[in-house]
Design a protein around this motif. Structure first.
Motif, short mmCIF file in Angstrom:
data_model
loop_
_atom_site.label_atom_id
_atom_site.label_comp_id
_atom_site.label_asym_id
_atom_site.label_seq_id
_atom_site.Cartn_x
_atom_site.Cartn_y
_atom_site.Cartn_z
N MET A 490 62.46 61.09 -47.79
CA MET A 490 61.82 60.97 -49.09
C MET A 490 61.22 59.59 -49.33
O MET A 490 60.57 59.37 -50.35
CB MET A 490 62.83 61.27 -50.20
CG MET A 490 63.38 62.68 -50.17
SD MET A 490 64.48 63.00 -51.56
CE MET A 490 65.10 64.62 -51.11
N LEU A 491 61.47 58.68 -48.43
CA LEU A 491 60.96 57.32 -48.56
C LEU A 491 60.41 56.84 -47.22
O LEU A 491 60.90 57.27 -46.16
CB LEU A 491 62.09 56.38 -49.02
CG LEU A 491 62.62 56.57 -50.44
CD1 LEU A 491 63.82 55.66 -50.68
CD2 LEU A 491 61.53 56.29 -51.47
N ASN A 493 57.36 56.25 -50.22
CA ASN A 493 56.36 57.10 -50.86
C ASN A 493 54.97 56.76 -50.34
O ASN A 493 54.69 55.65 -49.89
CB ASN A 493 56.38 56.90 -52.37
CG ASN A 493 57.57 57.61 -53.01
OD1 ASN A 493 57.96 58.68 -52.56
ND2 ASN A 493 58.13 57.00 -54.04
N ASN A 494 54.07 57.76 -50.41
CA ASN A 494 52.64 57.53 -50.17
C ASN A 494 51.86 58.08 -51.36
O ASN A 494 52.45 58.76 -52.22
CB ASN A 494 52.20 58.14 -48.83
CG ASN A 494 52.33 59.66 -48.83
OD1 ASN A 494 51.71 60.33 -49.67
ND2 ASN A 494 53.11 60.19 -47.90
N SER A 497 52.62 61.82 -52.13
CA SER A 497 53.99 62.33 -52.03
C SER A 497 54.32 63.32 -53.14
O SER A 497 54.85 64.41 -52.88
CB SER A 497 54.99 61.16 -52.07
OG SER A 497 54.91 60.38 -50.91
N TYR A 498 54.04 62.95 -54.37
CA TYR A 498 54.40 63.81 -55.50
C TYR A 498 53.62 65.13 -55.46
O TYR A 498 54.19 66.21 -55.60
CB TYR A 498 54.15 63.09 -56.82
CG TYR A 498 54.63 63.89 -58.02
CD1 TYR A 498 55.93 63.76 -58.48
CD2 TYR A 498 53.77 64.78 -58.67
CE1 TYR A 498 56.39 64.51 -59.56
CE2 TYR A 498 54.22 65.55 -59.74
CZ TYR A 498 55.53 65.41 -60.19
OH TYR A 498 55.97 66.15 -61.24
#
Length: 534
Positions: A490-491, A493-494, A497-498
């Motif tokens: 989960m890390l 982020n880019n 990501s969301y």
């Protein structure tokens, strides 16, 4: 004179020994030393050392220990029944069917089914298709069993059999009222362990009063408590200090519902057994007999005729009585008060209602109270004595309302000629167990069923799959099915990501095909965008 007084008043909690007597005759059985707090700590330490080895034992070795115990019980059942009759005052027949039989059945069930419920269990890995998922069942360590006086042999077997098979050690603290027989019975376990090459410190016993039990709770890794609500609260408070799991099997006030279409003979003899077996000293006793108004008078007449024919005497005195003595003078006095208070409140005494054989021991006559209503003391407080309490009802709804009107919810029975009607009533009664056209307590003899109650009758379960697994830590394990070169991440982020996660969640979980398709389109768009950026 002092010995005689001790026999009447019970063991002295300030003494360093427990004076033991036969409740049926007040004859001296002997003395048992009280274990101090330090004694308890030393016993638990030995148990913990033995368990560190036992937790690695095979299921075959565990079965061997239980089979050794079963062999001993079968070979020495007469001796066991005599010890129970002497220490608890019950009949030999009750000792055989109420203590030896359920112990044998519990061992048989555990030997046959225990491994199936404790070996690693494969479960679905959900959306992580490249993984395998399983649940492992690991023993908790040292289990403490604080057990009452009404079934001295069976109450020892109840925690020992499943806890031992689950890989635990067990330290028992029996009631001081049955210290003498408990001291004898623990030798059975030690002989069985020796014969299987297992350390005898796996099963130990500590004797004493409240302080001994308190020290045990503060030393072990889990507790099975069987007894009163008041003492149960104290056990919970002590267990909270170390945050250890507890199973509470507390009091009961079981309703026994007889509809007007029931087989009256079938219901009658089940009610008689449920009320008077072991002089009514059963957590699953039929303490409230609710009878439909249309058959109430007939049921009362038949019950009175049956009870008036009962024989009551010393169970080892040469006769074959239907009832023996009550176990403790304290319980006898409580029953006497409940009966007298309920009569004063308007209940009608049909038969009994008094102490008998007072020159011999602790006896209370088999008693019937009629025209009892739900407000009376004997309909709200646990009786734990030989009192058949008759209460009328006029509809199924009223029967359910009366049944649910107490703070207890252990077991119940429903008798009706209609299976659908009986089950409809049973589903609405608040209890942990129920039997249809059978004595409620018979669920205990079905090894696959859990045993326990709701409301103030306790929580947690003894017996069956659930009881066995409650003596273990359930460990969740996620293992490899297919090795991939990356892990779920989960890390960091880019920028997408969301949006990517949102589209994936809609694609997998949306119930509408259009929403799924929309999520899939967004995933493809975001993937193309990522490819261009790279």
């Amino acid at each position: 004179m002092e010995v005689q007084l001790s026999a009447i008043t019970g063991p002295n909690p300030n003494s360093d020994v427990i004076d033991c007597f036969e409740p049926a005759t007040r004859a001296v059985l002997g003395q048992v030393r009280v274990d101090s707090e330090n004694d308890v700590k030393e016993v638990v330490a030995r148990a913990r050392k033995a368990q560190s080895e036992w937790k690695h034992s095979s299921f075959a070795q565990r079965r061997k220990v239980l089979e050794n115990i079963l062999d001993y019980i079968l070979e020495h059942s007469d001796e066991i029944c005599e010890m129970v009759a002497r220490d608890a005052g019950k009949t030999r027949e009750n000792a055989l069917l109420g203590e030896v039989l359920p112990a044998c059945e519990k061992i048989r069930w555990t030997v046959k089914n225990g491994e199936r419920y404790l070996r690693d269990e494969k479960v679905s890995s959900g959306f992580m298709l490249h993984k395998n998922a399983r649940i492992e069942y690991h023993p908790r360590g040292v289990i403490g069993g604080i057990i009452p006086w009404n079934y001295p042999f069976q109450n020892m077997m109840m925690p020992v059999v499943p806890a031992l098979f689950a890989g635990n050690a067990v330290v028992l603290k029996p009631s001081e009222w049955v210290a003498w027989s408990s001291q004898q019975f623990v030798k059975i376990f030690h002989d069985a362990l020796k014969a299987a090459g297992a350390p005898i410190d796996l099963i130990q016993i500590v004797q004493g009063f409240g302080a001994t039990g308190n020290a045990l709770v503060r030393s072990v890794d889990g507790i099975i408590y069987i007894g009163s609500c008041g003492n149960g609260r104290r056990v919970i408070e002590a267990s909270a200090e170390r945050i250890i799991p507890v199973t509470m099997e507390l009091g009961g006030k079981d309703a026994f519902i007889v509809c007007e279409d029931a087989n009256i003979d079938q219901a009658l003899y089940a009610a008689i057994t449920g009320t008077f077996l072991n002089s009514g000293q059963n957590c699953i006793a039929s303490e409230r007999i609710l009878v439909h108004d249309k058959i109430y008078k007939q049921f009362e007449s038949l019950a009175t005729e049956t009870v008036n024919a009962f024989q009551q005497s010393n169970p080892l005195g040469g006769a074959r009585p239907d009832m023996g003595a009550m176990n403790t003078p304290i319980q006898l006095a409580l029953v006497e008060k409940l009966v007298n208070d309920s009569i004063a409140a308007g209940a009608r005494l049909v038969t009994g209602g008094k102490r008998v054989l007072t020159e011999q021991g602790e006896y209370y006559a088999p008693t019937i109270l009629a025209d009892v209503d739900p407000s009376m003391p004997i309909m709200q407080e646990e009786t734990f004595g030989p009192v058949l309490v008759l209460c009328r009802f006029h509809s199924d709804d009223e029967a359910v309302e009366i049944a649910n009107s107490t703070p207890f919810g252990l077991s119940n029975s429903v008798f009706s000629g209609s299976k659908a009607r009986a089950n409809s009533i049973a589903r609405r009664v608040e209890s942990g167990m129920c039997s249809i056209n059978e004595l409620g307590g018979m669920t205990y003899f079905v090894g696959d069923l859990p045993f326990g109650g709701v409301k103030q009758s306790g929580f947690g379960r003894i017996g069956g799959r659930d009881g066995l697994r409650s003596l273990c830590h359930a460990k969740a394990v996620l293992d490899e099915r297919i090795r991939l070169p990356f892990a779920f991440s989960m890390l960091p982020n880019n920028p997408n990501s969301y949006e990517t996660a949102s589209a994936a969640i809609r694609t997998v979980y949306s119930r509408k095909a259009g929403d799924k398709f929309s999520g899939l389109k967004d995933l493809m768009r975001l993937r193309r965008s990522k490819s261009k950026d790279s």
